[in-house]
Design a protein around this motif. Structure first.
Motif, PDB file in Angstrom:
ATOM      1  N   ARG A 612      36.605   8.364  16.629  1.00  0.00           N
ATOM      2  CA  ARG A 612      35.824   8.808  15.477  1.00  0.00           C
ATOM      3  C   ARG A 612      36.697   9.070  14.256  1.00  0.00           C
ATOM      4  O   ARG A 612      36.246   8.910  13.135  1.00  0.00           O
ATOM      5  CB  ARG A 612      35.027  10.063  15.846  1.00  0.00           C
ATOM      6  N   THR A 613      37.954   9.451  14.475  1.00  0.00           N
ATOM      7  CA  THR A 613      38.871   9.633  13.346  1.00  0.00           C
ATOM      8  C   THR A 613      39.536   8.289  13.066  1.00  0.00           C
ATOM      9  O   THR A 613      40.701   8.066  13.367  1.00  0.00           O
ATOM     10  CB  THR A 613      39.920  10.710  13.661  1.00  0.00           C
ATOM     11  N   SER A 614      38.777   7.365  12.476  1.00  0.00           N
ATOM     12  CA  SER A 614      39.265   5.999  12.295  1.00  0.00           C
ATOM     13  C   SER A 614      40.477   5.934  11.373  1.00  0.00           C
ATOM     14  O   SER A 614      41.230   4.963  11.412  1.00  0.00           O
ATOM     15  CB  SER A 614      38.152   5.110  11.738  1.00  0.00           C
ATOM     16  N   GLU A 615      40.682   6.969  10.571  1.00  0.00           N
ATOM     17  CA  GLU A 615      41.846   6.983   9.681  1.00  0.00           C
ATOM     18  C   GLU A 615      43.079   7.578  10.355  1.00  0.00           C
ATOM     19  O   GLU A 615      44.166   7.541   9.770  1.00  0.00           O
ATOM     20  CB  GLU A 615      41.522   7.774   8.403  1.00  0.00           C
ATOM     21  N   ASP A 616      42.921   8.103  11.579  1.00  0.00           N
ATOM     22  CA  ASP A 616      44.043   8.804  12.211  1.00  0.00           C
ATOM     23  C   ASP A 616      44.047   8.513  13.712  1.00  0.00           C
ATOM     24  O   ASP A 616      43.309   9.124  14.477  1.00  0.00           O
ATOM     25  CB  ASP A 616      43.931  10.308  11.945  1.00  0.00           C
ATOM     26  N   PHE A 617      44.901   7.578  14.123  1.00  0.00           N
ATOM     27  CA  PHE A 617      45.090   7.278  15.543  1.00  0.00           C
ATOM     28  C   PHE A 617      46.246   8.088  16.123  1.00  0.00           C
ATOM     29  O   PHE A 617      46.692   7.834  17.223  1.00  0.00           O
ATOM     30  CB  PHE A 617      45.381   5.786  15.718  1.00  0.00           C
ATOM     31  N   GLY A 618      46.756   9.064  15.373  1.00  0.00           N
ATOM     32  CA  GLY A 618      47.876   9.855  15.852  1.00  0.00           C
ATOM     33  C   GLY A 618      47.437  10.952  16.798  1.00  0.00           C
ATOM     34  O   GLY A 618      46.279  11.037  17.213  1.00  0.00           O
ATOM     35  N   ILE A 619      48.377  11.826  17.093  1.00  0.00           N
ATOM     36  CA  ILE A 619      48.109  12.912  18.054  1.00  0.00           C
ATOM     37  C   ILE A 619      47.016  13.830  17.549  1.00  0.00           C
ATOM     38  O   ILE A 619      46.233  14.384  18.334  1.00  0.00           O
ATOM     39  CB  ILE A 619      49.419  13.697  18.322  1.00  0.00           C
ATOM     40  N   GLN A 620      46.908  13.993  16.224  1.00  0.00           N
ATOM     41  CA  GLN A 620      45.889  14.875  15.665  1.00  0.00           C
ATOM     42  C   GLN A 620      44.518  14.211  15.592  1.00  0.00           C
ATOM     43  O   GLN A 620      43.537  14.865  15.259  1.00  0.00           O
ATOM     44  CB  GLN A 620      46.312  15.320  14.265  1.00  0.00           C
ATOM     45  N   GLY A 621      44.435  12.917  15.877  1.00  0.00           N
ATOM     46  CA  GLY A 621      43.147  12.247  15.892  1.00  0.00           C
ATOM     47  C   GLY A 621      42.420  12.452  17.206  1.00  0.00           C
ATOM     48  O   GLY A 621      42.966  13.004  18.169  1.00  0.00           O
ATOM     49  N   GLU A 622      41.165  11.996  17.266  1.00  0.00           N
ATOM     50  CA  GLU A 622      40.371  12.133  18.486  1.00  0.00           C
ATOM     51  C   GLU A 622      40.725  11.034  19.483  1.00  0.00           C
ATOM     52  O   GLU A 622      41.075   9.917  19.117  1.00  0.00           O
ATOM     53  CB  GLU A 622      38.876  12.068  18.156  1.00  0.00           C
ATOM     54  N   TRP A 623      40.566  11.359  20.762  1.00  0.00           N
ATOM     55  CA  TRP A 623      40.787  10.393  21.843  1.00  0.00           C
ATOM     56  C   TRP A 623      39.606   9.417  21.865  1.00  0.00           C
ATOM     57  O   TRP A 623      38.483   9.790  21.572  1.00  0.00           O
ATOM     58  CB  TRP A 623      40.880  11.130  23.177  1.00  0.00           C
ATOM     59  N   PRO A 624      39.853   8.136  22.189  1.00  0.00           N
ATOM     60  CA  PRO A 624      38.735   7.177  22.220  1.00  0.00           C
ATOM     61  C   PRO A 624      37.663   7.604  23.203  1.00  0.00           C
ATOM     62  O   PRO A 624      37.957   8.076  24.310  1.00  0.00           O
ATOM     63  CB  PRO A 624      39.405   5.866  22.661  1.00  0.00           C
ATOM     64  N   SER A 625      36.406   7.433  22.827  1.00  0.00           N
ATOM     65  CA  SER A 625      35.315   7.748  23.749  1.00  0.00           C
ATOM     66  C   SER A 625      35.238   6.711  24.870  1.00  0.00           C
ATOM     67  O   SER A 625      34.809   7.013  25.982  1.00  0.00           O
ATOM     68  CB  SER A 625      33.982   7.790  22.985  1.00  0.00           C
ATOM     69  N   HIS A 626      35.660   5.473  24.584  1.00  0.00           N
ATOM     70  CA  HIS A 626      35.647   4.388  25.572  1.00  0.00           C
ATOM     71  C   HIS A 626      36.967   3.634  25.462  1.00  0.00           C
ATOM     72  O   HIS A 626      37.037   2.553  24.844  1.00  0.00           O
ATOM     73  CB  HIS A 626      34.472   3.429  25.322  1.00  0.00           C
ATOM     74  N   PRO A 627      38.046   4.161  26.044  1.00  0.00           N
ATOM     75  CA  PRO A 627      39.376   3.535  25.883  1.00  0.00           C
ATOM     76  C   PRO A 627      39.430   2.090  26.368  1.00  0.00           C
ATOM     77  O   PRO A 627      40.013   1.235  25.707  1.00  0.00           O
ATOM     78  CB  PRO A 627      40.293   4.437  26.725  1.00  0.00           C
ATOM     79  N   GLU A 628      38.798   1.823  27.523  1.00  0.00           N
ATOM     80  CA  GLU A 628      38.869   0.468  28.060  1.00  0.00           C
ATOM     81  C   GLU A 628      38.136  -0.510  27.154  1.00  0.00           C
ATOM     82  O   GLU A 628      38.583  -1.658  26.963  1.00  0.00           O
ATOM     83  CB  GLU A 628      38.272   0.425  29.474  1.00  0.00           C
ATOM     84  N   LEU A 629      37.001  -0.086  26.621  1.00  0.00           N
ATOM     85  CA  LEU A 629      36.248  -0.954  25.713  1.00  0.00           C
ATOM     86  C   LEU A 629      37.066  -1.240  24.454  1.00  0.00           C
ATOM     87  O   LEU A 629      37.108  -2.387  23.983  1.00  0.00           O
ATOM     88  CB  LEU A 629      34.917  -0.296  25.352  1.00  0.00           C
ATOM     89  N   LEU A 630      37.718  -0.225  23.915  1.00  0.00           N
ATOM     90  CA  LEU A 630      38.543  -0.414  22.717  1.00  0.00           C
ATOM     91  C   LEU A 630      39.657  -1.416  23.002  1.00  0.00           C
ATOM     92  O   LEU A 630      39.906  -2.324  22.199  1.00  0.00           O
ATOM     93  CB  LEU A 630      39.119   0.931  22.273  1.00  0.00           C
ATOM     94  N   ASP A 631      40.315  -1.265  24.163  1.00  0.00           N
ATOM     95  CA  ASP A 631      41.398  -2.186  24.506  1.00  0.00           C
ATOM     96  C   ASP A 631      40.876  -3.606  24.696  1.00  0.00           C
ATOM     97  O   ASP A 631      41.505  -4.583  24.251  1.00  0.00           O
ATOM     98  CB  ASP A 631      42.104  -1.719  25.780  1.00  0.00           C
ATOM     99  N   TRP A 632      39.735  -3.720  25.371  1.00  0.00           N
ATOM    100  CA  TRP A 632      39.188  -5.068  25.621  1.00  0.00           C
ATOM    101  C   TRP A 632      38.816  -5.765  24.309  1.00  0.00           C
ATOM    102  O   TRP A 632      39.131  -6.949  24.114  1.00  0.00           O
ATOM    103  CB  TRP A 632      37.955  -4.953  26.524  1.00  0.00           C
ATOM    104  N   LEU A 633      38.170  -5.031  23.398  1.00  0.00           N
ATOM    105  CA  LEU A 633      37.810  -5.621  22.103  1.00  0.00           C
ATOM    106  C   LEU A 633      39.058  -6.004  21.304  1.00  0.00           C
ATOM    107  O   LEU A 633      39.083  -7.045  20.630  1.00  0.00           O
ATOM    108  CB  LEU A 633      36.969  -4.634  21.291  1.00  0.00           C
ATOM    109  N   ALA A 634      40.109  -5.184  21.359  1.00  0.00           N
ATOM    110  CA  ALA A 634      41.349  -5.497  20.645  1.00  0.00           C
ATOM    111  C   ALA A 634      41.948  -6.797  21.163  1.00  0.00           C
ATOM    112  O   ALA A 634      42.364  -7.675  20.384  1.00  0.00           O
ATOM    113  CB  ALA A 634      42.339  -4.344  20.785  1.00  0.00           C
ATOM    114  N   MET A 635      42.004  -6.947  22.498  1.00  0.00           N
ATOM    115  CA  MET A 635      42.565  -8.164  23.063  1.00  0.00           C
ATOM    116  C   MET A 635      41.657  -9.368  22.796  1.00  0.00           C
ATOM    117  O   MET A 635      42.142 -10.490  22.607  1.00  0.00           O
ATOM    118  CB  MET A 635      42.792  -8.000  24.569  1.00  0.00           C
TER     119      MET A 635
END
Length: 891
Positions: A612-635
């Motif tokens: 949800r914090t699309s501007e901040d993928f750092g430690i202070q940002g939110e963890w992905p709600s669907h990590p596997e989906l994010l990785d699959w779409l990236a690949m």
């Protein structure tokens, strides 16, 4: 972000540009907020200050200014840029360039007729001018300050040895001729001088402050008489100050003739005219004093040669008027425009201008040289209700009348030797040849003073003396030299000057060339231009800046180009420049950019990102709600060759996207924020989409791709409220026709005053990179939808479209509602729409004048076959439908 604001510091903004690009790259492609690392190591993420400046270093060597030059063109492309002509424009430009080249070749061609006519002109000139060069013997030379002056075999004097800061050279000459009047002083380039130039200064330049001449009978050399020199001309003068040749006619003022040898090679020539002929029966001894007493240390001519000639009164009439440089004083403030024009502030008073005089209540205003003010060019002055004076000296070799071409912003008063000779009280912008004035000049020195009375806004002045027919204007004065000297060193310049003055073929060809060049420039000005990034040939070194301050580089901490250490390194063999950085960004081994990109696409389509914090993928940002989906779409994005359309198609054809956005209590109880994607998100459209949708629904939207920026409707006076007086965007000039209905993508954007209708719907100001827009709901948004000219016009056009497509109210209301909301109206909605329509029909039937006022909003032509009352009523219904939450929301 660029700036041309006066007072901005070039070095500071070079740093700001590079820092802005570094933070933008980190935000857009890496999903990281690196900006705070500009001043210190990142507190939470493994990003150091060194990491920031190593990324910054990729953008620190762009070929660009920090402070851009101000331009009156608000649509210019800032340098560096590429021109992108259409095929038709390119063909036309190629044709004009070929024509111009052919005309240049024609100008360079010598015809037998021209050769014969020029030869006859040069042969007849000495007789016409009473010109006769005298035999002259150089019998002595000395320096008052200790330089060694030696007489050379060619009759020149060479200076060597000590080179004092200031000096005066005395040359003793002997001649048997009488009736002498013209003196030629040649400054000769010599390999023994610095850089092989004409001056003894380390850079080869020289400034001659004064020339004085005395004559005595050869029989009594002590009986010296002063020869008054009244006119001067040089073949070249330095242009960045008051360095005119006429300055040598007066000593002690610190001014002089600067020969510009440090920038332009070659010899120099100075011609001087005596007020009266001189010389004694039985021969004369002359003393020529060359003064070098200026602020420019050691700026002495290193090798000079002197010649003398007789010249008749007719010859003096052929000489062009000598000129001093321009000087300016002011501005003098005035309370009213009339005061600026009528009040005498002082500089116009007196036959002679005292350049040392001071003006104003506290004597703070003084004359100053104005090298930027040149004959035949408009020169910009200060703004406001005020008066400014400009002045120049004329050195007139013989009585004549001179026509002056004048221009001013606004009114002007013209004074010759303290007497007013022309005036014009007017409000206008400057242009060439707005007024003409003819002045009668006696031989000698005259002061011309022009007062410009500005009534507000920008001020400017234009002045161009017209040369008289037959004058040896420009390089034609070189034709006075002896034939052997003229042809050997100045033959080409004399030939060009003669052709410009006397050859009809040359004049016609030159006019045709000027027309071709004007047409080419006008065509090139219409070329589309796009800003680009261009690397400097010599990279600019980058250092860690202490606390991020541009003027505090820590030179013990160089910042070589590199990506943040925690994120890896450039690919093997990649160039260490922006190309290498781009290769790293899209490398398969670096999935971060792909993850950030697909997350932003997901946010755009579903309302919020998987992070949800699309501007901040750092430690202070939110963890992905669907990590596997994010990785699959990236690949999937990487595997598809970075085809965004492929990933968007996957998202919008998914069952997740096709869900209803209706909230369900049982889901809200376990997932109130919809992180598990149990329903579709509902959100308001972006500012640009709301405007473009209204134009599209009305049929007004111009769906042509590409083109220049446009200025659609906005309230009057907004730009003036925030703009400086000299701003090139001080006045908002609304466009006409199709430009009013182009997509919002093409809207001209003034950062200091963005389009207010878009700002009301949370469009960013564009001063900084914005990766996620906020969404607000305010009464001002409803005000825009109901009352903004663009939306009222769109409602009228939508009403016309609806009335043309159906014949009875029920069908029309159904079509209108379905077109704007994408839904069929239910019975209750249809009942309320019909009630509203009846109300507005009654309202405008009783006030037809109000109906006509409503329908007059906007520039789109209206359908004259539709009655005012009916169209006004349907316009209000269309406006209501465009204003519905369902219309401006995506669900």
């Amino acid at each position: 972000m660029t700036t041309d604001e006066g007072g901005a510091i070039d070095e500071e903004y070079l740093v700001e540009y590079a820092a802005d690009r570094a933070t933008t790259v980190s935000s857009v492609f890496l999903g990281l907020t690196m900006g705070c690392a500009r001043c210190h190591d990142h507190k939470y993420d493994p990003l150091t200050q060194g990491d920031f400046y190593s990324l910054y270093a990729f953008f620190n060597s762009n070929e660009e200014p920090g402070l851009y030059s101000q331009s009156p063109d608000p649509n210019r492309a800032h340098e560096p840029f590429l021109t992108v002509p259409t095929p038709e424009q390119q063909r036309a430009a190629d044709g004009l360039r070929s024509l111009a080249q052919a005309l240049r070749e024609e100008l360079a061609r010598e015809t037998p007729e021209d050769l014969a006519a020029r030869a006859e002109f040069l042969q007849s000139l000495p007789l016409k001018a009473g010109l006769a060069w005298a035999p002259l013997e150089l019998i002595g030379a000395r320096s008052l300050e200790g330089a060694a002056l030696a007489i050379e075999p060619d009759g020149s004097v060479f200076a060597s040895g000590e080179n004092p800061a200031q000096d005066e050279h005395h040359l003793e000459l002997r001649t048997v001729r009488r009736g002498l009047r013209l003196l030629a002083l040649e400054a000769l380039a010599d390999p023994r001088l610095p850089g092989g130039k004409v001056g003894r200064a380390p850079n080869g330049n020289a400034v001659l402050e004064s020339v004085e001449l005395e004559v005595a009978p050869a029989s009594d050399p002590q009986r010296k008489e002063r020869v008054k020199l009244s006119w001067a001309w040089a073949d070249h003068e330095q242009g960045d100050g008051d360095y005119r040749a006429t300055n040598v006619l007066a000593s002690g003022d610190g001014l002089g003739w600067a020969v510009d040898a440090h920038r332009k090679d070659g010899d120099r020539l100075l011609l001087l005219l005596a007020e009266k002929p001189f010389g004694f029966d039985g021969g004369s001894v002359l003393t020529l004093r060359l003064g070098y007493r200026t602020q420019y240390s050691q700026h002495v001519l290193g090798r000079v040669r002197v010649s003398l000639a007789a010249l008749s009164d007719r010859g003096a009439e052929l000489l062009p008027i000598g000129r001093s440089g321009w000087h300016r004083v002011g501005p003098f403030q005035a309370d009213t425009s009339d005061e600026a024009f009528d009040r005498a502030f002082g500089p116009e008073q007196g036959e002679r201008v005292d350049l040392a005089a001071r003006f104003g209540a506290e004597g703070k205003l003084a004359w100053r040289a104005e090298p930027g003010l040149r004959d035949g060019q408009s020169f910009r002055l200060e703004e406001g209700k005020l008066a400014t004076y400009v002045a120049t000296r004329f050195y007139v070799p013989s009585a004549r009348q001179v026509e002056l071409s004048l221009g001013s912003d606004d009114g002007f008063r013209l004074y010759l030797d303290g007497e007013e000779v022309a005036q014009r009280r007017v409000d206008r912008g400057v242009a060439p040849d707005q007024d003409r004035a003819t002045i009668a000049l006696k031989p000698g020195v005259h002061w011309l003073v022009m007062k410009i009375a500005n009534t507000g806004g920008a001020g400017a002045v234009y002045l161009r003396p017209q040369p008289n027919a037959g004058e040896l204007a420009g390089d034609l004065a070189l034709a006075l030299l002896p034939a052997e000297a003229r042809d050997a060193r100045y033959g080409a310049r004399v030939a060009e000057a003669w052709k410009a003055a006397y050859s009809k073929r040359h004049t016609q060809t030159r006019e045709q060339l000027a027309a071709a060049e004007r047409d080419l420039k006008a065509l090139e000005d219409r070329f589309a231009r796009t800003m680009v990034m261009k690397e400097r040939s010599e990279p600019r070194p980058a250092y860690v800046l202490t606390r991020g301050a541009y003027d505090h580089p820590d030179r013990s901490r160089p910042a070589p180009r590199a990506v943040p250490a925690a994120l890896g390194r450039l690919p093997e063999g990649a160039p260490v420049n922006r190309l290498g950085l781009a290769q790293w960004l899209v490398a398969r081994e670096n999935p971060l950019v792909a993850r950030v990109t697909v997350n932003r696409l997901w946010e755009w389509i579903f309302g919020q990102g998987l992070v949800r914090t699309s501007e901040d993928f750092g430690i202070q940002g939110e963890w992905p709600s669907h990590p596997e989906l994010l990785d699959w779409l990236a690949m999937e994005l990487i595997r598809s060759g970075w085809r965004l359309s492929h990933v968007i198609e996957l998202m919008v054809t998914s069952s997740t996207y096709l869900q209803s956005s209706v909230r369900r209590p049982e889901l809200d109880a376990i997932d109130s924020e919809n992180l598990l994607l149990g329903r579709s998100h509902r959100r308001r459209l972006s500012a640009e989409s709301i405007r473009d949708q209204a134009l599209y629904l009305s049929g007004l939207l111009v769906e042509r791709l590409g083109g220049p920026s446009v200025k659609p409707y906005q309230p009057d006076g907004l730009w003036q409220e925030v703009a400086m007086l000299q701003s090139n965007t001080r006045i908002f000039q609304r466009d006409e026709g199709e430009a009013l209905w182009r997509r919002s993508l093409y809207t001209y954007w003034k950062r200091a005053c963005p389009p207010p209708a878009l700002m009301a719907f949370d469009a960013p100001t564009r001063e900084f990179c914005t990766t996620r827009r906020s969404i607000t709901n305010t009464p001002l948004q409803a005000l825009v939808l109901w009352n903004d000219e663009q939306h009222v016009e769109a409602a009228r056009e939508l009403a016309e479209r609806t009335l043309r497509e159906a014949r009875e109210d029920h069908a029309r209301l159904t079509t209108l509602y379905r077109r704007t909301t994408g839904q069929r109206p239910d019975a209750r909605t249809m009942e309320r729409l019909a009630e509203a329509l009846a109300h507005f029909r009654q309202r405008y039937d009783g006030a037809p004048h109000d109906a006509r006022r409503l329908l007059a909003v906007g520039m789109a032509p209206r359908d004259g076959e539709l009655g005012d009352v009916e169209l006004a009523a349907w316009t209000m219904i269309a406006s209501a439908c465009l204003n519905l939450d369902t219309t401006i929301s995506r669900s």
